[in-house]
Scaffold this motif. Structure first.
Motif, PDB file in Angstrom:
ATOM      1  N   CYS A 195      53.826  65.495  12.143  1.00  0.00           N
ATOM      2  CA  CYS A 195      52.843  65.821  13.187  1.00  0.00           C
ATOM      3  C   CYS A 195      51.421  65.480  12.761  1.00  0.00           C
ATOM      4  N   CYS A 196      51.066  65.842  11.534  1.00  0.00           N
ATOM      5  CA  CYS A 196      49.663  65.755  11.106  1.00  0.00           C
ATOM      6  C   CYS A 196      49.352  64.551  10.233  1.00  0.00           C
ATOM      7  N   GLY A 197      50.373  63.847   9.759  1.00  0.00           N
ATOM      8  CA  GLY A 197      50.109  62.711   8.886  1.00  0.00           C
ATOM      9  C   GLY A 197      49.865  63.147   7.455  1.00  0.00           C
ATOM     10  N   ASN A 198      48.974  62.432   6.764  1.00  0.00           N
ATOM     11  CA  ASN A 198      48.736  62.669   5.344  1.00  0.00           C
ATOM     12  C   ASN A 198      47.769  63.811   5.075  1.00  0.00           C
ATOM     13  N   ARG A 199      47.275  64.444   6.114  1.00  0.00           N
ATOM     14  CA  ARG A 199      46.328  65.563   5.926  1.00  0.00           C
ATOM     15  C   ARG A 199      46.836  66.759   6.714  1.00  0.00           C
ATOM     16  N   LEU A 200      47.270  67.798   5.997  1.00  0.00           N
ATOM     17  CA  LEU A 200      47.807  68.996   6.645  1.00  0.00           C
ATOM     18  C   LEU A 200      46.704  70.034   6.788  1.00  0.00           C
ATOM     19  N   ASP A 201      46.373  70.342   8.042  1.00  0.00           N
ATOM     20  CA  ASP A 201      45.346  71.341   8.339  1.00  0.00           C
ATOM     21  C   ASP A 201      46.022  72.622   8.795  1.00  0.00           C
TER      22      ASP A 201
END
Length: 542
Positions: A226-232
């Motif tokens: 869902c978020c790609g390489n950056r998890l927020d």
């Protein structure tokens, strides 16, 4: 082809398995000492490593360098077991192979030696779903298998395994994985995958897994997609449908302010955003549980699954409530979550459940209520609820009949003392001994054809309208008007004969109890009568 994280990073040795040290140590020692059992039961919640450990055990036993507790991982046996294609390690899904015919086929397979490896190992998943008849067919084989066979039964519900099977196997119970260990494992995987994930995002994922490694890694895989390489953290929380501590803090703010309207507004917002009331109630229970643990054991307790920032907020919020309040809130939230599972109107159930939390915060302990009362305060007598007099029955048509003999009518009492004694006797006949004693210690007078009973407030429960009406009916005076007045007596009537003088020791005990200031305050506030006093250090004899 893409391989999901849960399979890609599946442990291949005992060192890779998170926690479960008690199991790893025992199995390693058994392998080193050549004390290999013919049957094992691995039980525990989902995703804690039961089947993975069974495969590692199979690799340890069939490795070309084995039996060893550190399989090489490069021989044909190790590679085939890791890939699930070994001819001598048979994995059976008992959820779809649970009948007696499948177990008979397995029993026939046991008779043949392994085609290549040292042991023929049967790993049976969801073993609790095997029928009793199938277990009976397998019983003798599990008890006395050939020397080259090892059974490993994996189950999430070990209590459903028959005792006859369990007694023939070694039982290992897998524990849920520690929260911090789970976050550490996901941090390591993110580093290898090149994923930038903050601590709070990993905390949200670990909380959703609830101690299950597989569930947590599946959620991590979903978050990366869902978020790609950056998890927020905010994006992960929205993806998983989780509620942050800020959302839960709105509930505690409403509780602290006794604001029912704010609770209803939260339910409305949840409904508008398509949230699940069941999931909200579940998260609320977990949040209140963490507050209670923080209030009792401190926010640094390992019992709280939360990040460092969340622990700070939990400690601050928990300090605003008492332990009793949080215990009450947690119980109500658990009841709410249970009721929502079968509710046809989940929104209404959630609204009433949150309003119950607000109302529960207004409850005051009886000790505090008594302490807040000024000395000498007496509560006004509560009027008893009376039933309206029944409507008179319509007159029946006159029918000529033979004259009936006259029924003797008891003449009414002629004096105040006569009224008291007759009422007392009627109450005794009706089985109301306490009321009879009370009327014997009260003033009775007739004023304008109305019986006026003046008594102490402590007799309010014994001289209710129902008791007096029953006595008058017993006397044949059901229509007699009466009223009860609480006040000082003109004279002190003699104690009833039935009330014999208590023993000296009991008399002293009663006096000490009645002289206690808390007992005095209670009687002044609520009324009532002390009829018996017991020393708690002495045995009770009814």
């Amino acid at each position: 082809m893409y391989q999901v994280i849960a399979r890609k990073y599946r442990p291949q040795t005992f060192d890779d398995v998170l926690n479960q040290d008690h199991i790893k140590t025992t199995l390693r020692n058994a392998i080193e000492q050549k004390r290999i059992a013919h049957g094992y039961i691995f039980s525990g919640q989902r995703g804690t490593g039961k089947t993975t450990t069974a495969r590692i055990l199979a690799r340890c036993l069939n490795c070309v360098q084995g039996p060893t507790d550190r399989p090489c991982g490069v021989c044909a046996s190790c590679k085939e077991i890791a890939a699930g294609g070994s001819p001598d390690v048979i994995e059976i899904d008992a959820a779809s192979n649970r009948g007696i015919n499948e177990m008979r086929e397995l029993r026939e397979n046991v008779r043949y030696r392994p085609s290549r490896d040292r042991y023929k190992i049967f790993i049976i998943d969801e073993a609790h779903q095997i029928t009793n008849e199938a277990f009976n067919a397998l019983l003798k084989t599990i008890e006395e298998p050939p020397e080259w066979v090892v059974f490993v039964l994996c189950t999430t519900e070990s209590h459903k395994i028959p005792a006859t099977i369990a007694s023939r196997c070694q039982h290992f119970s897998f524990r849920s994985v520690d929260f911090n260990d789970l976050i550490g494992r996901m941090r390591q995987i993110c580093a290898e995958e090149g994923i930038d994930a903050d601590e709070e995002a990993l905390s949200v994922i670990a909380q959703s897994g609830e101690g299950s490694v597989r569930d947590s890694l599946s959620a991590l895989d979903q978050a990366i997609a869902c978020c790609g390489n950056r998890l927020d953290a905010a994006a992960v929380r929205s993806l998983l449908g989780a509620f942050g501590i800020d959302a839960m803090a709105q509930v505690t703010r409403a509780l602290a302010a006794q604001d029912g309207a704010a609770m209803l507004a939260m339910v409305d917002e949840l409904e508008r955003n398509g949230g699940s009331p069941q999931h909200f109630a579940r998260e609320l229970s977990r949040y209140l549980r963490n507050l209670l643990v923080a209030r009792i054991a401190g926010a640094d307790s390992r019992l709280i699954a939360a990040s460092a920032a969340e622990r700070t907020q939990i400690a601050d919020i928990a300090g605003r409530f008492t332990e009793e309040d949080l215990t009450r809130y947690l119980q109500l939230s658990l009841d709410l979550f249970r009721d929502l599972q079968a509710s046809l109107q989940p929104r209404f159930h959630l609204e009433i459940g949150l309003l119950k939390l607000v109302q529960a915060g207004r409850l005051v302990a009886i000790e505090e209520a008594l302490a807040a009362l000024p000395s000498g305060t007496a509560a006004a007598p509560v009027p008893l609820k009376t039933s309206p007099a029944p409507a008179p029955a319509p007159p029946k048509p006159t029918v000529a009949s033979a004259p009936r003999p006259a029924i003797p009518v008891t003449p009414p009492p002629t004096s105040d003392e006569d009224w008291r004694e007759r009422l007392r006797a009627a109450m005794v006949q009706s089985g109301m001994q306490f009321s009879a004693d009370a009327i014997g210690q009260s003033d009775v007078a007739v004023v304008n054809n109305e019986v006026v009973i003046t008594t102490a407030k402590s007799f309010a429960l014994d001289l209710g309208r129902e008791e007096i009406a029953t006595a008058l009916k017993q006397m044949g005076l059901a229509s007699q008007k009466f009223r009860v007045v609480f006040g000082e007596l003109k004279s002190t009537p003699a104690a009833p004969a039935a009330a014999a003088k208590p023993e000296s020791g009991h008399d002293e005990l009663m006096g000490r109890a009645l002289a206690h200031p808390e007992v005095k305050k209670f009687r002044e506030t609520f009324g009532g009568e002390v009829r018996a006093v017991r020393n708690l250090k002495e045995p009770w004899n009814e």
